[in-house]
Write a protein that holds these residues in place. Structure first.
Motif, PDB file in Angstrom:
ATOM      1  N   ARG A  64       1.058  -1.226   0.065  1.00  0.00           N
ATOM      2  CA  ARG A  64       0.065  -0.036   0.134  1.00  0.00           C
ATOM      3  C   ARG A  64       0.821   1.312   0.063  1.00  0.00           C
ATOM      4  O   ARG A  64       2.148   1.137   0.311  1.00  0.00           O
ATOM      5  N   HIS A  65       0.332   2.294  -0.309  1.00  0.00           N
ATOM      6  CA  HIS A  65       1.134   3.434  -0.334  1.00  0.00           C
ATOM      7  C   HIS A  65       1.635   4.109   1.090  1.00  0.00           C
ATOM      8  O   HIS A  65       3.026   4.213   1.005  1.00  0.00           O
ATOM      9  N   GLU A  66       0.915   3.623   2.188  1.00  0.00           N
ATOM     10  CA  GLU A  66       1.426   4.074   3.493  1.00  0.00           C
ATOM     11  C   GLU A  66       2.403   3.044   3.821  1.00  0.00           C
ATOM     12  O   GLU A  66       3.116   3.252   4.830  1.00  0.00           O
ATOM     13  N   ASP A  67       2.703   1.914   3.178  1.00  0.00           N
ATOM     14  CA  ASP A  67       3.766   1.086   3.674  1.00  0.00           C
ATOM     15  C   ASP A  67       5.135   1.560   3.389  1.00  0.00           C
ATOM     16  O   ASP A  67       6.131   1.157   3.957  1.00  0.00           O
ATOM     17  N   GLY A  68       5.248   2.502   2.305  1.00  0.00           N
ATOM     18  CA  GLY A  68       6.621   3.284   2.221  1.00  0.00           C
ATOM     19  C   GLY A  68       7.787   2.410   1.757  1.00  0.00           C
ATOM     20  O   GLY A  68       8.794   2.506   1.922  1.00  0.00           O
TER      21      GLY A  68
END
Length: 380
Positions: free
Chosen positions: A89-93
């Motif tokens: 996901r985008h927030e996983d960095g």
């Protein structure tokens, strides 16, 4: 860019396919990628696929979707060298999710013979262009110019080097700009030839060899038919089947006077049929066809082959063929037929005619058919 998007009827959201049954490759995508493959480009799919991490589908489904896409594209003549997916996901960095260049760097590392300066990132998202720029490759954006991406590109100073509506337009751009020099073309043609060999059905070759051997065993004659370049093949093959394999073999195109007289007096469509009737073709004989399309009555193509084969079937002669595309009428009429696979839509004829010669030389060298040694193999 490659798939039609899927609309979730429950939430009204638009997404990539979440199940292999939802895969619909965009029209023209396979043909465009086939040209790129033919021009010498190594093709890699680079895609953000967070649906499993977001619990919209399973990881198994995502992998099945990717396999289905690759299969559909390769069925159209492309050759996918690799597929690289970011499942985060985008927030996983992570470093692999576009606009970061991680996936592109993986793809480039897998092909050390290709450099970034001659590679392209082609996509329909702003992040595709951003990732391409960061990986040091050329960038192409697929989409209308009147869109939100225009302003975004200006703000980020990542305007793509090429901007157009679809993959076909991008391919046209490369064609006009010489997106495949002579050396690349040569490499591509040879690579296509290797792929073609891999796809040839060895069982079909064995079936033709066995069938021709049976024609000779019952002392039948072999009549070889071909039009255009295949007529030249037929003449050459008559020599080989007679001299190396001990057949009584003939082709109508060796007798120019009779053939042109029949065409002049009776017409093109019946010239081979009339010649076979004059030769008293019978049930012990065999007919071998060399043709790119195999003849097609519905499309009125190579009707002299179609009518000749209809006559052969009527008298009980066995038909064999080495043909391209879908095999046409020859494949339908033949007791056994070798199909030269299509690996490039732009080079169906040269590949078919070139490998026709390879395959008949295979046949005359086959232990089931060869009875006499050739000169250079027997000269000490």
């Amino acid at each position: 860019m490659l798939n039609r998007v899927v609309v979730d009827p429950e939430h009204g959201t638009i997404d990539s396919p979440l199940h292999p049954d939802q895969v619909q490759v965009m029209p023209g995508a396979a043909e465009a990628l086939a040209w790129l493959h033919g021009a010498g480009y190594a093709l890699a799919i680079v895609s953000n696929q967070p649906a499993a991490a977001k619990r919209k589908t399973t990881l198994e489904n995502l992998r099945a979707v990717n396999e289905r896409v690759v299969a559909e594209l390769e069925r159209g003549g492309a050759r996918i060298a690799g597929s690289y997916l970011c499942l985060h996901r985008h927030e996983d960095g992570c470093e692999c999710r576009k606009p970061r260049p991680g996936l592109l760097k993986q793809a480039l590392a897998a092909h050390p013979d290709r450099d970034a300066a001659s590679s392209w990132m082609v996509g329909d998202g702003v992040t595709d262009v951003q990732a391409g720029r960061r990986a040091g490759v050329h960038t192409a954006y697929l989409g209308p110019r009147k869109c939100d991406a225009c302003k975004v590109f200006e703000d980020l100073e990542t305007t793509p080097e090429w901007w157009g509506p679809d993959l076909a337009g991008f391919v046209d751009h490369l064609r006009r700009d010489g997106g495949g020099d002579m050396e690349t073309f040569t490499q591509s043609y040879l690579q296509e030839s290797v792929e073609l060999i891999r796809r040839i059905d060895a069982g079909a070759v064995e079936a033709v060899a066995k069938g021709l051997a049976e024609v000779r065993e019952r002392r039948g004659r072999l009549f070889i038919l071909g039009v255009g370049g295949s007529a030249g093949h037929a003449s050459h093959a008559v020599n080989d089947f007679r001299k190396i394999c001990g057949f009584e073999a003939y082709t109508p195109t060796d007798n120019v006077s009779e053939l042109t007289a029949r065409i002049n007096d009776e017409g093109w469509d019946s010239c081979f049929e009339g010649w076979l009737k004059g030769s008293r073709l019978g049930p012990d004989d065999g007919v071998l066809v060399f043709s790119v399309g195999g003849g097609n009555r519905e499309k009125n193509v190579s009707m002299n082959l179609v009518r000749a084969l209809e006559h052969a079937q009527a008298v009980g002669a066995r038909v064999y063929g080495i043909v391209g595309k879908d095999g046409g009428h020859t494949a339908k009429a033949a007791a056994a037929c070798i199909l030269v696979p299509v690996v490039s839509q732009e080079r169906i004829t040269p590949h078919t005619e070139g490998f026709c010669a390879v395959l008949w030389h295979l046949l005359v060298s086959h232990p089931a058919l060869k009875v006499h040694q050739t000169k250079w193999e027997s000269t000490k």
